[in-house]
Design an enzyme around this catalytic site. Structure first.
Site, PDB file in Angstrom:
ATOM      1  N   ARG A  96     -19.332 -44.540   5.196  1.00  0.00           N
ATOM      2  CA  ARG A  96     -18.668 -44.468   3.819  1.00  0.00           C
ATOM      3  C   ARG A  96     -19.776 -45.018   3.322  1.00  0.00           C
ATOM      4  NH1 ARG A  96     -15.130 -48.448   1.596  1.00  0.00           N
ATOM      5  NH2 ARG A  96     -15.098 -49.948   3.292  1.00  0.00           N
ATOM      6  N   ALA A  97     -19.672 -45.019   2.104  1.00  0.00           N
ATOM      7  CA  ALA A  97     -20.779 -46.177   1.503  1.00  0.00           C
ATOM      8  C   ALA A  97     -20.919 -47.297   0.928  1.00  0.00           C
ATOM      9  CB  ALA A  97     -21.337 -45.195   0.319  1.00  0.00           C
ATOM     10  N   HIS A 147     -19.022 -38.638   2.986  1.00  0.00           N
ATOM     11  CA  HIS A 147     -19.008 -39.507   3.596  1.00  0.00           C
ATOM     12  C   HIS A 147     -18.111 -39.976   4.771  1.00  0.00           C
ATOM     13  CE1 HIS A 147     -21.676 -41.691   1.309  1.00  0.00           C
ATOM     14  NE2 HIS A 147     -21.118 -41.185   0.289  1.00  0.00           N
ATOM     15  N   HIS A 180     -28.255 -44.578  -3.012  1.00  0.00           N
ATOM     16  CA  HIS A 180     -27.331 -44.255  -2.889  1.00  0.00           C
ATOM     17  C   HIS A 180     -26.602 -45.934  -2.857  1.00  0.00           C
ATOM     18  CE1 HIS A 180     -22.478 -43.962  -2.535  1.00  0.00           C
ATOM     19  NE2 HIS A 180     -22.821 -42.571  -2.877  1.00  0.00           N
ATOM     20  N   HIS A 228     -23.282 -34.394   0.288  1.00  0.00           N
ATOM     21  CA  HIS A 228     -22.757 -35.639  -0.160  1.00  0.00           C
ATOM     22  C   HIS A 228     -21.244 -35.983   0.828  1.00  0.00           C
ATOM     23  CE1 HIS A 228     -22.621 -39.203  -3.330  1.00  0.00           C
ATOM     24  NE2 HIS A 228     -22.320 -39.831  -2.040  1.00  0.00           N
ATOM     25  N   GLU A 236     -18.501 -34.638  -1.972  1.00  0.00           N
ATOM     26  CA  GLU A 236     -18.558 -36.719  -2.013  1.00  0.00           C
ATOM     27  C   GLU A 236     -16.905 -36.311  -2.293  1.00  0.00           C
ATOM     28  OE1 GLU A 236     -18.533 -39.409  -4.617  1.00  0.00           O
ATOM     29  OE2 GLU A 236     -20.106 -40.756  -3.063  1.00  0.00           O
ATOM     30  N   TYR A 249     -22.259 -47.162  -8.964  1.00  0.00           N
ATOM     31  CA  TYR A 249     -22.859 -46.111  -8.489  1.00  0.00           C
ATOM     32  C   TYR A 249     -23.998 -45.471  -9.549  1.00  0.00           C
ATOM     33  CZ  TYR A 249     -19.905 -45.782  -3.937  1.00  0.00           C
ATOM     34  OH  TYR A 249     -19.437 -45.943  -3.066  1.00  0.00           O
ATOM     35  N   HIS A 304     -24.373 -38.089  -7.822  1.00  0.00           N
ATOM     36  CA  HIS A 304     -23.201 -38.570  -8.762  1.00  0.00           C
ATOM     37  C   HIS A 304     -23.828 -37.564  -9.909  1.00  0.00           C
ATOM     38  CE1 HIS A 304     -22.426 -42.012  -6.367  1.00  0.00           C
ATOM     39  NE2 HIS A 304     -22.351 -41.573  -5.704  1.00  0.00           N
TER      40      HIS A 304
HETATM   41 ZN   LIG Z   1     -22.295 -41.003  -1.592  1.00  0.00          ZN
END
Ligand SMILES: [Zn+2]
Length: 342
Positions: free
Chosen positions: A69-70, A8, A176, A6, A282, A192, A221
């Site tokens: 990028r989420a 980004h 996500h 995970h 992350e 999130y 997460h």
């Molecule tokens: Zn993420």
């Protein structure tokens, strides 16, 4: 090998996000977007060498499964056509990173989702990212409206075209969400974790795993509120006569380790079987500071796993083997990209 499932591209060259702002402004004004900006390989290299690659080396991890990028996906902005152009630009940039650093990064796609638009429109981008770029997964946003939840739940056949593609390509989806435009939510704090919990609950009470027995989802997460409330979900499954929660979900649902303190990791590893946990950090993401209690970055999650009372064999599953199993195309891509190594 230590695989972080995970990551980004939070450090992309400035002109990338700059173009996104121009694109959305042009859309609002009813004008065509400006041409995409030029980014040199050196500019991209610089953002990675001083960013994610540096952190990998400092923390002793080897490979990051890398996606755009989420929070920047912004599926609530513009319309389906702006989402398509933006997803294409973001995925292309991830592909460039993976081509420049083939031993360190393997790609995962963001999708050109748009609120209340059938996710069928994502199929060409999924095919392109898997077939042309060698990406090994997708990020699926269960709430493209950015915190207003205007699309059907993940249990609905609305999402089945994406599920069919996932099974066809043997790629998992990480559930996500993106940025929240609802002021009730903080994007990385509540939205999130809420997205993770909602996604799990929608899938748990659905027929998705009966209809797609081999499909795989990663709840990031640390699974949102799910592991902490495992007893609640077991009881809900029982009351709804769905059977045992473990039988119901654990062939198809996996949890990552983006939990930023040791007690949280201990709980995750105690509640969720080791076979269902994938290492992730992350890094350079939502929480970038140093924990004054430990003197280390909150998102240096490898340190927590190292401290768990698990056998070396179990830790190797979390760090490597589970990722290779859940991302069906990963081992093939590792071999292919290593052969091109730098
Ligand atoms: Zn993420």
């Amino acid at each position: 090998m230590i695989i972080d499932c995970h990551g980004h591209y939070t450090t992309a060259p400035r002109q990338h996000e700059g173009w996104r702002n121009e694109q959305i402004e042009a859309h609002k004004a009813g004008k065509p977007p400006p041409p995409r900006p030029r980014m040199t390989d050196d500019e991209i290299r610089e953002t990675i060498v001083g960013g994610q690659l540096k952190v990998q080396r400092e923390r002793g991890t080897d490979l990051t499964i890398f996606s755009p990028r989420a929070a920047g996906m912004g599926h609530h902005l513009g319309d389906a056509s702006t989402s398509e152009a933006w997803a294409s630009a973001c995925n292309e940039l991830i592909h460039r990173v993976c081509s420049l650093f083939p031993k360190n990064f393997i790609g995962v796609a963001m999708l050109p989702q748009s609120a209340r638009v059938s996710p069928k429109n994502c199929i060409p981008e999924i095919d392109r990212c898997v077939n042309e770029y060698g990406f090994v997964g997708i990020n699926l946003n269960p709430d493209p409206s950015g915190g207003h939840w205007q699309d059907p739940p993940l249990s609905d056949r609305y999402w089945y075209p994406v599920y069919e593609k996932m099974v066809e390509h043997d790629i998992p989806a990480m559930i996500h969400v993106s940025a929240a435009c609802n002021p009730a939510y903080h994007t990385t704090g509540s939205h999130y974790l809420n997205g993770d919990t909602v996604g799990f609950n929608q899938l748990m009470t659905s027929s998705v795993f009966k209809d797609f027995p081999t499909i795989k989802f990663i709840i990031p997460h640390g699974g949102g509120a799910v592991p902490y409330h495992w007893g609640r979900f077991r009881g809900l499954a029982q009351d709804a006569k769905l059977g045992l929660l473990t039988d119901l979900v654990l062939r198809n649902i996996f949890f990552d380790t983006c939990v930023y303190h040791l007690p949280g990791q201990q709980l995750l590893a105690k509640v969720i079987p080791v076979d269902n946990i994938l290492f992730a950090s992350e890094m350079i993401g939502a929480v970038r500071g140093i924990d004054p209690e430990t003197g280390y970055h909150y998102d240096d999650t490898k340190r927590y796993i190292d401290q768990l009372a698990l056998s070396a064999e179990d830790k190797a599953k979390i760090f490597e083997a589970n990722a290779r199993r859940v991302y069906g195309r990963l081992s093939g891509m590792i071999e292919k990209q290593s052969a091109r190594g730098v």
